[in-house]
Scaffold this active site. Structure first.
Site, short mmCIF file in Angstrom:
data_model
loop_
_atom_site.label_atom_id
_atom_site.label_comp_id
_atom_site.label_asym_id
_atom_site.label_seq_id
_atom_site.Cartn_x
_atom_site.Cartn_y
_atom_site.Cartn_z
N HIS A 69 22.84 22.49 31.75
CA HIS A 69 22.27 22.08 32.65
C HIS A 69 22.42 22.73 34.07
O HIS A 69 21.49 23.08 34.83
CB HIS A 69 23.11 20.77 33.12
CG HIS A 69 22.58 19.80 33.94
ND1 HIS A 69 21.70 18.60 34.10
CD2 HIS A 69 22.69 20.09 35.62
CE1 HIS A 69 21.53 18.14 35.06
NE2 HIS A 69 22.00 18.95 36.04
N GLU A 70 23.82 23.23 34.47
CA GLU A 70 23.73 24.15 35.49
C GLU A 70 22.87 25.59 35.33
O GLU A 70 22.50 25.82 36.34
CB GLU A 70 25.28 24.68 35.83
CG GLU A 70 26.16 23.32 35.89
CD GLU A 70 25.48 22.13 36.91
OE1 GLU A 70 25.32 22.48 37.91
OE2 GLU A 70 26.07 21.07 36.41
N HIS A 73 19.47 24.95 36.61
CA HIS A 73 19.27 25.38 37.97
C HIS A 73 19.26 26.68 38.29
O HIS A 73 18.69 27.13 39.25
CB HIS A 73 20.48 24.34 38.73
CG HIS A 73 20.31 22.79 38.76
ND1 HIS A 73 19.43 22.28 39.11
CD2 HIS A 73 21.29 22.04 38.36
CE1 HIS A 73 19.62 20.85 39.08
NE2 HIS A 73 20.77 20.73 38.56
#
Ligand SMILES: [Zn+2]
Ligand SMILES: [Zn+2]
Length: 153
Positions: A69-70, A73
């Protein structure tokens, strides 16, 4: 602690190569001060910090999901592409790599979409729906609440 951070750095780098086919060129480290979020990507520094409780409470698979998820980004932002939760590019990439969809509140284990923070005392508030910040203030100090945008979860 240093060894744990190195192991995390190695893990993030290998997930980055394997699922994104791109290098992770910044720092990844554990941040015990993260109380409620699983991890964060910092727009300014490019670094990722991870809550050590993610693996402790939810296991290795969840840790990998949070890192993916990170990294969504991270890679979108590093390439100058739309990188926020609401962006199609983000949603698509997250689906492709199988990352965790939502911020998980580490205390209650519930999933929330939005994170607000008090500008005065920095208390974090997770919400599933948008808050009317004109009507609602911080429960602790009555300070103004803002949607967290520059430090993403
Ligand atoms: Zn406050
Ligand atoms: Zn996020």
């Amino acid at each position: 602690m240093v060894n744990k951070d190195q192991a995390l750095q190695d893990l993030v780098e290998s997930i980055s190569m394997r699922y994104f086919r791109r290098k992770f060129k910044h720092k990844a480290f554990y941040n015990p001060r993260l109380k409620t979020t699983g991890g964060r990507y910092h727009l300014r520094s490019g670094d990722i910090d991870i809550n050590p409780l993610v693996e402790e409470m939810h296991g290795r698979e969840e840790l990998v999901g949070v890192i993916k998820h990170e990294l969504c980004h991270y890679h979108l932002h590093q390439q100058g592409m739309p990188y926020q939760h609401r962006d199609q590019e983000f949603k698509l990439l997250l689906r492709q790599v199988g990352g965790s969809r939502y911020v998980k509140d580490m205390r209650t284990n519930k999933e929330y979409r939005l994170l607000y923070q008090c500008v005065e005392c920095q208390t974090e508030y997770f919400r599933q729906r948008k808050l009317n910040t004109k009507r609602y203030a911080c429960g602790k100090c009555r300070g103004k609440l803002v949607l967290v945008q520059d430090v993403l979860s």
